[in-house]
Scaffold this motif. Structure first.
Motif, PDB file in Angstrom:
ATOM      1  N   TYR A  51       0.836  -1.200   0.000  1.00  0.00           N
ATOM      2  CA  TYR A  51       0.000   0.000   0.000  1.00  0.00           C
ATOM      3  C   TYR A  51       0.871   1.251   0.000  1.00  0.00           C
ATOM      4  O   TYR A  51       0.564   2.231  -0.690  1.00  0.00           O
ATOM      5  N   PHE A  66       2.045   1.948  -3.330  1.00  0.00           N
ATOM      6  CA  PHE A  66       0.958   2.426  -4.181  1.00  0.00           C
ATOM      7  C   PHE A  66       0.715   3.924  -3.993  1.00  0.00           C
ATOM      8  O   PHE A  66       0.484   4.654  -4.951  1.00  0.00           O
ATOM      9  N   LYS A  67       0.806   4.423  -2.776  1.00  0.00           N
ATOM     10  CA  LYS A  67       0.385   5.803  -2.504  1.00  0.00           C
ATOM     11  C   LYS A  67       1.523   6.825  -2.487  1.00  0.00           C
ATOM     12  O   LYS A  67       1.329   7.938  -2.038  1.00  0.00           O
ATOM     13  N   GLN A  90       3.201  12.452  -9.035  1.00  0.00           N
ATOM     14  CA  GLN A  90       2.887  11.122  -8.531  1.00  0.00           C
ATOM     15  C   GLN A  90       3.805  10.119  -9.196  1.00  0.00           C
ATOM     16  O   GLN A  90       3.864  10.032 -10.410  1.00  0.00           O
ATOM     17  N   LYS A 117       3.997   6.504  -8.452  1.00  0.00           N
ATOM     18  CA  LYS A 117       3.601   5.275  -7.783  1.00  0.00           C
ATOM     19  C   LYS A 117       4.439   4.121  -8.315  1.00  0.00           C
ATOM     20  O   LYS A 117       4.652   4.004  -9.506  1.00  0.00           O
ATOM     21  N   SER A 144       0.609  -0.022  -9.518  1.00  0.00           N
ATOM     22  CA  SER A 144      -0.699   0.518  -9.881  1.00  0.00           C
ATOM     23  C   SER A 144      -1.766  -0.019  -8.926  1.00  0.00           C
ATOM     24  O   SER A 144      -1.523  -0.913  -8.119  1.00  0.00           O
ATOM     25  N   ARG A 145      -2.960   0.550  -9.038  1.00  0.00           N
ATOM     26  CA  ARG A 145      -4.068   0.105  -8.186  1.00  0.00           C
ATOM     27  C   ARG A 145      -4.413  -1.354  -8.467  1.00  0.00           C
ATOM     28  O   ARG A 145      -4.665  -2.128  -7.546  1.00  0.00           O
ATOM     29  N   SER A 146      -4.428  -1.720  -9.733  1.00  0.00           N
ATOM     30  CA  SER A 146      -4.757  -3.108 -10.074  1.00  0.00           C
ATOM     31  C   SER A 146      -3.703  -4.069  -9.523  1.00  0.00           C
ATOM     32  O   SER A 146      -4.041  -5.161  -9.065  1.00  0.00           O
ATOM     33  N   LEU A 204      -1.961  -3.560  -6.790  1.00  0.00           N
ATOM     34  CA  LEU A 204      -2.228  -3.622  -5.349  1.00  0.00           C
ATOM     35  C   LEU A 204      -3.367  -4.598  -5.048  1.00  0.00           C
ATOM     36  O   LEU A 204      -3.257  -5.424  -4.144  1.00  0.00           O
ATOM     37  N   VAL A 205      -4.425  -4.525  -5.820  1.00  0.00           N
ATOM     38  CA  VAL A 205      -5.566  -5.422  -5.615  1.00  0.00           C
ATOM     39  C   VAL A 205      -5.160  -6.874  -5.855  1.00  0.00           C
ATOM     40  O   VAL A 205      -5.516  -7.766  -5.073  1.00  0.00           O
TER      41      VAL A 205
END
Length: 96
Positions: free
Chosen positions: A22, A25-26, A59, A61, A64-66, A68-69
């Motif tokens: 996380y 990611f952020k 940013q 990162k 990516s968000r995907s 992370l999921v």
């Protein structure tokens, strides 16, 4: 909220991994760039050197968000994630 709810259901080592992913990611970098300029004062005939700072939030990162999921699903598992998200949604809708 999600991490607090999940932390009671998974080992501490797994939560450390999730928190590390996380954080990757952020990530947001803030950059301050000095800008110099020369301006003429209307009341005096002398010029004045002004320095301002341009703030750029870039940013960068690492994942990516995907990603992370996907990693959370691999570490925690779909069953625990789905049940926890559903329980949290019920609390939000019924107990504002």
């Amino acid at each position: 909220m999600l991490f607090a709810a999940i932390s009671t259901k998974v080992p501490r080592s797994d939560m450390d991994l999730v928190i590390r992913y996380y954080e990757e990611f952020k990530v947001v970098n803030v950059l301050f760039l000095p800008i110099c300029g020369f301006r003429l004062d209307s009341y005096a005939y002398s010029g004045m050197l002004t320095i301002a700072y341009l703030i750029i939030a870039k940013q960068s990162k690492k994942i990516s968000r995907s990603d992370l999921v996907i990693r959370m699903r691999q570490i925690i598992g779909d069953k625990i994630l789905v049940s926890t998200v559903m329980r949290l949604q019920q609390k939000v809708f019924f107990f504002p």
